[in-house]
Scaffold this active site. Structure first.
Site, PDB file in Angstrom:
ATOM      1  N   GLN A 102     -39.284 -27.433  -4.834  1.00  0.00           N
ATOM      2  CA  GLN A 102     -38.682 -26.832  -6.025  1.00  0.00           C
ATOM      3  C   GLN A 102     -39.620 -26.928  -7.209  1.00  0.00           C
ATOM      4  OE1 GLN A 102     -34.660 -28.141  -6.860  1.00  0.00           O
ATOM      5  NE2 GLN A 102     -34.968 -28.014  -9.049  1.00  0.00           N
ATOM      6  N   GLY A 103     -40.042 -25.801  -7.749  1.00  0.00           N
ATOM      7  CA  GLY A 103     -40.953 -25.763  -8.887  1.00  0.00           C
ATOM      8  C   GLY A 103     -40.226 -25.500 -10.187  1.00  0.00           C
ATOM      9  N   TYR A 104     -39.606 -26.545 -10.746  1.00  0.00           N
ATOM     10  CA  TYR A 104     -38.857 -26.416 -12.000  1.00  0.00           C
ATOM     11  C   TYR A 104     -39.538 -27.185 -13.140  1.00  0.00           C
ATOM     12  CZ  TYR A 104     -34.532 -24.131 -10.336  1.00  0.00           C
ATOM     13  OH  TYR A 104     -33.593 -23.234  -9.873  1.00  0.00           O
ATOM     14  N   GLU A 163     -26.692 -27.893  -6.096  1.00  0.00           N
ATOM     15  CA  GLU A 163     -27.357 -29.172  -5.885  1.00  0.00           C
ATOM     16  C   GLU A 163     -26.360 -30.324  -5.807  1.00  0.00           C
ATOM     17  OE1 GLU A 163     -31.238 -31.517  -7.712  1.00  0.00           O
ATOM     18  OE2 GLU A 163     -30.240 -29.990  -8.887  1.00  0.00           O
TER      19      GLU A 163
END
Length: 382
Positions: free
Chosen positions: A115-117, A234
């Site tokens: 996850q690229g947050y 999530e």
């Protein structure tokens, strides 16, 4: 609960026992285990849509599976980000082509995701994205940096929140991109060593990395709404499975209190009972939130509850050990890496619980603004 067990399930159980008997916990082992789960039909339970997932399962059956998996001390999962975060997001917002391309490999355990947050300088402020994606010749060219990226060193793909409108500010002009990680020279992954000695998190650098225009989920410029939808997923069924692990950790702390004599202290006894009662409360809250009507505050309340609870448990684990908590399980030397006992690992790792996945401050702001309707916090320009 009838899942329709078959001879294949008995073979799956045998494979699980064999895996546990000789598990070096390497990346190869974890990937092999994901494929074993997929081959046996245990990934993607209850996904809607033809051919997307594996077994059909009600919400109750999904809870039973998740809790029993955790209770059996089965191998740790490396495919949960794809299964529990990306997959439901694609089902809700993806095109038919995106679903048919990405859901089957996730269900088979063949493709792993990260996850690229979060970004340096922005932390949990998801609207402070500085990573940019420029559209050119049927693809996006991505430049920027993500941080605290779990399992990026093993992932095949990363879903990246990037700014596709250079003139935009805050949550406007963002897009949700699906990016292949195998791009030498364009994507670099650097492990972050933690106090526990492990490196579960990473920095990820994008230097002109490519993503197809066909791999934008929800459409260009709609990344914020897609990202918010994903954060709701999530805190789903996996929260209940997480609490099974918490219960086992609490039991270990209670046993240690009896062994060390700390249980004779009324303050320690009171803290143990409080931890137990709060864990039961969290379970009731999680069960009540399942299948709810999309309460915007429920995910934030859940995160605040378990993060603080787990951090206090780590502190209690140190308290019941007394002075011995400062000593590792093996002799330490300058030439050998230090080792931690389970209670020390719990204490050190849980320090981050109130930060990662959205800090406590961010969760309280979400509740204040979206649930209570209080004035929005002033934000600076990006």
């Amino acid at each position: 609960m009838d899942f329709g067990f078959s001879q294949e399930d008995e073979e799956f159980r045998a494979e699980a026992r064999a895996w546990l008997a000789d598990n070096s916990e390497s990346a190869t082992d974890r990937r092999t285990w994901e494929r074993t789960l997929g081959r046996s039909g245990w990934i993607g339970l209850g996904w809607s849509g033809p051919g997307y997932g594996n077994r059909t399962a009600t919400l109750t059956q999904q809870v039973v599976w998740a809790e029993e998996y955790a209770r059996s001390a089965a191998p740790p999962r490396s495919g949960h980000i794809g299964e529990n975060l990306l997959a439901p997001t694609l089902i809700a917002h993806g095109t038919a082509e995106q679903k048919s391309r990405f859901l089957p490999p996730i269900a088979a355990g063949e493709e792993l995701w990260c996850q690229g947050y979060s970004e340096p300088g922005a932390g949990s402020d998801l609207a402070g994205v500085r990573t940019v994606a420029v559209r050119e010749q049927g693809r996006y060219r991505i430049s920027g940096q993500k941080i605290w990226t779990s399992l990026a060193h093993e992932a095949d793909w990363c879903f990246v929140l990037a700014r596709t409108d250079p003139e935009s500010r805050r949550h406007h002009g963002l897009s949700f991109l699906l990016v292949p990680m195998d791009q030498p020279g364009r994507i670099e992954v650097r492990p972050i060593r933690q106090m526990t000695g492990t490196s579960d998190f990473n920095e990820v650098f994008f230097d002109g990395a490519h993503a197809s225009v066909e791999h934008v989920v929800g459409g260009e410029g709609r990344g914020w709404s897609v990202a918010m939808s994903l954060l709701g997923f999530e805190r789903g069924v996996s929260t209940l499975a997480q609490q099974v692990g918490f219960a086992e950790e609490l039991a270990q702390v209670a046993r240690a209190a009896l062994e060390t004599g700390a249980a004779a202290d009324p303050v320690v006894r009171s803290r143990l009972v409080r931890q137990w009662a709060e864990l039961r409360t969290m379970r009731r809250h999680a069960l009540g939130a399942l299948g709810g009507s999309g309460d915007p505050g429920a995910p934030s309340v859940a995160k605040l509850l378990w993060a603080g609870w787990h951090q206090r448990l780590g502190e209690l684990a140190m308290q019941v050990r007394g002075a011995a908590a400062a000593v590792g399980p093996t002799d330490w030397s300058a030439s050998a890496p230090y080792e931690l006992g389970p209670d020390q690992h719990l204490f050190l790792f849980s320090r981050a619980d109130t930060i990662y996945g959205g800090s406590d401050q961010v969760q309280r702001t979400i509740i204040a603004e979206r649930v209570l309707g209080l004035p929005r916090e002033p934000k600076g320009a990006v």
